[in-house]
Structures are given as structure tokens and as C-alpha cells.
Design a protein around this motif. Structure first.
Motif, PDB file in Angstrom:
ATOM      1  N   ILE A 145      28.788   0.208  -2.960  1.00  0.00           N
ATOM      2  CA  ILE A 145      29.705   0.110  -4.091  1.00  0.00           C
ATOM      3  C   ILE A 145      29.262  -1.067  -4.952  1.00  0.00           C
ATOM      4  O   ILE A 145      29.010  -2.161  -4.427  1.00  0.00           O
TER       5      ILE A 145
ATOM      6  N   LEU B 157      36.210   2.916  -9.705  1.00  0.00           N
ATOM      7  CA  LEU B 157      35.262   3.200  -8.630  1.00  0.00           C
ATOM      8  C   LEU B 157      35.464   4.585  -8.038  1.00  0.00           C
ATOM      9  O   LEU B 157      34.519   5.211  -7.544  1.00  0.00           O
ATOM     10  N   GLU B 158      36.683   5.081  -8.098  1.00  0.00           N
ATOM     11  CA  GLU B 158      36.971   6.422  -7.594  1.00  0.00           C
ATOM     12  C   GLU B 158      36.548   7.508  -8.584  1.00  0.00           C
ATOM     13  O   GLU B 158      36.585   8.692  -8.256  1.00  0.00           O
TER      14      GLU B 158
ATOM     15  N   ARG C  58      29.033   1.792  -9.761  1.00  0.00           N
ATOM     16  CA  ARG C  58      28.219   2.732  -9.019  1.00  0.00           C
ATOM     17  C   ARG C  58      28.776   2.880  -7.603  1.00  0.00           C
ATOM     18  O   ARG C  58      29.177   1.889  -6.991  1.00  0.00           O
ATOM     19  N   VAL C  59      28.784   4.110  -7.107  1.00  0.00           N
ATOM     20  CA  VAL C  59      29.155   4.404  -5.730  1.00  0.00           C
ATOM     21  C   VAL C  59      28.047   5.268  -5.149  1.00  0.00           C
ATOM     22  O   VAL C  59      27.692   6.300  -5.741  1.00  0.00           O
TER      23      VAL C  59
ATOM     24  N   PRO D 236      30.396   7.259 -10.545  1.00  0.00           N
ATOM     25  CA  PRO D 236      31.418   8.110  -9.940  1.00  0.00           C
ATOM     26  C   PRO D 236      32.197   8.955 -10.947  1.00  0.00           C
ATOM     27  O   PRO D 236      32.892   9.896 -10.554  1.00  0.00           O
TER      28      PRO D 236
ATOM     29  N   VAL E  45      29.364  12.598  -6.149  1.00  0.00           N
ATOM     30  CA  VAL E  45      29.955  11.466  -5.420  1.00  0.00           C
ATOM     31  C   VAL E  45      31.200  11.871  -4.636  1.00  0.00           C
ATOM     32  O   VAL E  45      31.383  11.480  -3.479  1.00  0.00           O
TER      33      VAL E  45
ATOM     34  N   THR F 246      33.178  10.836  -0.529  1.00  0.00           N
ATOM     35  CA  THR F 246      34.184   9.776  -0.520  1.00  0.00           C
ATOM     36  C   THR F 246      35.535  10.317  -0.089  1.00  0.00           C
ATOM     37  O   THR F 246      35.841  11.494  -0.256  1.00  0.00           O
TER      38      THR F 246
ATOM     39  N   VAL G  16      32.303   6.793   2.201  1.00  0.00           N
ATOM     40  CA  VAL G  16      33.001   5.706   1.513  1.00  0.00           C
ATOM     41  C   VAL G  16      34.486   6.060   1.474  1.00  0.00           C
ATOM     42  O   VAL G  16      34.853   7.175   1.096  1.00  0.00           O
TER      43      VAL G  16
END
Length: 321
Positions: free
Chosen positions: A8, A54-55, A66-67, A72, A79, A83, A155
């Protein structure tokens, strides 16, 4: 935990709402593979707004997030399957049973684990036939967590995961989160329970007014605050009877209801000097207590800073970054 692999990342991330209000003001941090990172702050500090970036639920107004190495938001299809997300409110249909809710959610997840397994993980295995509306608040939170775990996420985003849980349920959730981390899951957690952050987090950030004002391990953040030594002051004694306090490393002191409180950033030195003096002077130090600052004390001091335009770099360094 492999901190070398950044799972992350946020770099100068900002989020503005209509009317020009900026909820996230240049946030930067990274989370390594298998790390549990806690994002703390008072209500309105910008935690959930940061989490939503982030989600992939919103696009940054500026900066990047970035994830797993991807955006994301624009690469959500790549992504999202990797997650798990536990929102503050699940919003599930009240008339569905627990099992029906899990079945519905599993249909949206690739490679889902067995529904019963997910329910058993959070202690809801015996509630499969119960309707969602009949669940307690804590049970609904456990259902939220079960659904976040259905896809075996690499994640996991947890927004206030233990709100409404009783102490037993909270500790059960902690053990589950620890087990997931041990298996390599990267976890980003927001919580108002500072004990929870102190117990679980490898590292944490404290946000204030949309900025990160402290960043580090729990020990680093609390270690930046003065330690405390307390003892009963006998009725026939007064603070002037003590040795010259600045000479033994005391930064400040006060008398509270007969208890002498000494603040120091050199706990071992100050305590050793005080004990030696007390032995020679035959001065009683009844109910002596010495301890480093708690995360709660550090949080209240940092998050409650009254400077409206606190510079993020200066504040983070002062708080122990």
C-alpha cells in the motif's frame, strides 16, 4: 513481515469535496507486505476519507495511491478481487438470513472460501439461519468481517472493525486479525480504540485535520512523549524537600491530590537518581510508580494540538517519526 515489498502506498494524496473542503491534505505513507498499519485520529481527521482512496471508492484530487502496485480506482477490476473491505456500515438487507447474505456476497467474489468457514472464523457459525435484523450490533460487525474475508484477501481494509463488540468479541477479532497477518495478509486498520492499535499495529499514523502528524511504531510514537514517575508525598513534606529536580532530568512536576508527578524524557536516569537520593535521605517513596507514556497520552497530546496550520513534517518529527 516483509517491509521491503510495499503493498500500500500513498504519496501526497489529497481529497477535496464539493465547496472546496479538503479532507485529506497531502498524506504520504506506505505499508509493507504482511504488516498491520493503524490509521488513528479524532472524528473528522480524515481517516475514512483516506481509506476510501486506497479502497478505490474515490479518486485522489491530487497525489497518487497504489495498492499491490496498481491504481485502486482506475484499475479497480484488477485490485478489488485481491482485497477485502470492511466498511463502518455494511448496509445488508435486513430480511436476509446470515447464510443468505454470505451466499449473496460470495457470488460477487472470485475464489471465495466456503461460506460456513468464513462464518465460523468470526464466531457466527451458529447464526446461519438468523435474519440480519435480529443480530446485535456486535454480531453485525462480525458479519461484516466474515464477508470481507470471503475472498481470501491479500490486503484487508478494516474501518472500525470492533465497534459494538463486547470485550470477548473484541479479543477474538484481535486473534483472528493476528492470524491473518501471520499468514501474510497486509492489514490497514482504523480504530478509535487506542488499546487495539497498541496491541495489533506494527506501525501507525496519527492524523489531524487531514494530515499525518505522527508516524512510526507504537513504541516510537509513545517514546517521543515524557515518561512519568509518581509517588505519595508525605503530609509533613513538600516538593521543596526533594532534590533539585532539573538536575536529575525532571522536565516538569506537579502535585495532584497528595501524589507527586515527575515528567522526564530520561526515565532510567531520573528514577535511579531519585531512588539513590531517597535511600540516603531516608525519604519514603510510597506507592512509587514509573512508566513510559501510553499511546492514549501520546495520541491526546498529538491529535489535540491547537496549532491550526501545523506543518506535517515538523509535527511528525516532533511526535516521533
Amino acid at each position: 513481515m516483509d517491509n521491503g515489498a510495499k503493498v500500500i502506498e500513498a504519496a501526497g494524496a489529497r481529497r477535496r469535496y464539493g465547496g472546496g473542503f479538503e479532507a485529506v491534505r497531502g498524506v504520504s505513507f506506505s505499508v509493507g507486505r504482511g504488516e498491520l498499519f493503524a490509521l488513528l485520529g479524532t472524528n473528522g481527521a480524515g481517516k475514512t476519507s483516506t481509506l476510501e482512496l486506497l479502497e478505490g471508492l474515490a479518486r485522489p484530487s491530487d497525489g497518487t495511491v497504489r495498492v499491490l502496485g496498481r491504481d485502486p480506482h482506475t484499475e479497480r477490476a484488477l485490485v478489488r478481487p485481491r482485497t477485502g473491505v470492511m466498511l463502518q456500515e455494511g448496509g445488508f438487507p435486513a430480511e436476509l438470513t446470515v447464510a443468505e447474505t454470505a451466499r449473496m456476497w460470495a457470488g460477487c467474489v472470485s475464489g471465495a472460501r466456503p461460506r460456513q468457514e468464513a462464518l465460523d472464523l468470526v464466531g457466527l457459525g451458529g447464526k446461519s439461519g438468523v435474519r440480519v435484523r435480529q443480530l446485535s450490533g456486535g454480531e453485525r460487525r462480525r458479519l461484516d468481517l466474515a464477508l470481507a474475508l470471503l475472498g481470501r484477501p491479500q490486503v484487508l481494509f478494516l474501518d472500525e472493525p470492533t465497534t459494538g463488540l463486547d470485550p470477548e468479541g473484541r479479543h477474538h477479532t484481535w486473534e483472528l486479525v493476528r492470524a491473518l497477518r501471520a499468514e501474510g495478509t497486509t492489514v490497514l486498520l482504523t480504530t478509535h480504540y487506542l488499546e487495539e492499535a497498541e496491541a495489533l499495529a506494527d506501525r501507525l499514523a496519527i492524523m489531524r485535520q487531514g494530515r499525518i502528524v505522527a508516524l512510526g511504531t507504537p513504541a516510537e510514537v509513545t517514546g517521543a512523549r515524557p515518561a512519568r514517575i509518581t509517588f505519595d508525598l508525605p503530609p509533613d513534606r513538600h516538593p521543596g524537600d526533594l532534590p533539585p529536580l532539573p538536575q536529575i532530568g525532571v522536565l516538569r512536576h506537579e502535585l495532584r491530590d497528595g501524589r507527586m508527578v515527575l515528567h522526564t524524557d530520561r526515565l532510567q536516569h531520573t528514577l535511579t537518581a531519585l531512588l539513590r537520593w531517597a535511600e540516603q535521605a531516608r525519604f519514603p517513596l510510597d506507592r512509587l510508580d514509573a512508566r513510559t507514556a501510553s499511546l492514549e497520552e501520546a495520541f491526546l497530546a498529538i491529535a489535540g494540538d491547537t496549532a491550526d496550520d501545523l506543518a506535517p513534517d515538523t509535527a511528525a518529527e516532533r511526535a516521533g517519526r
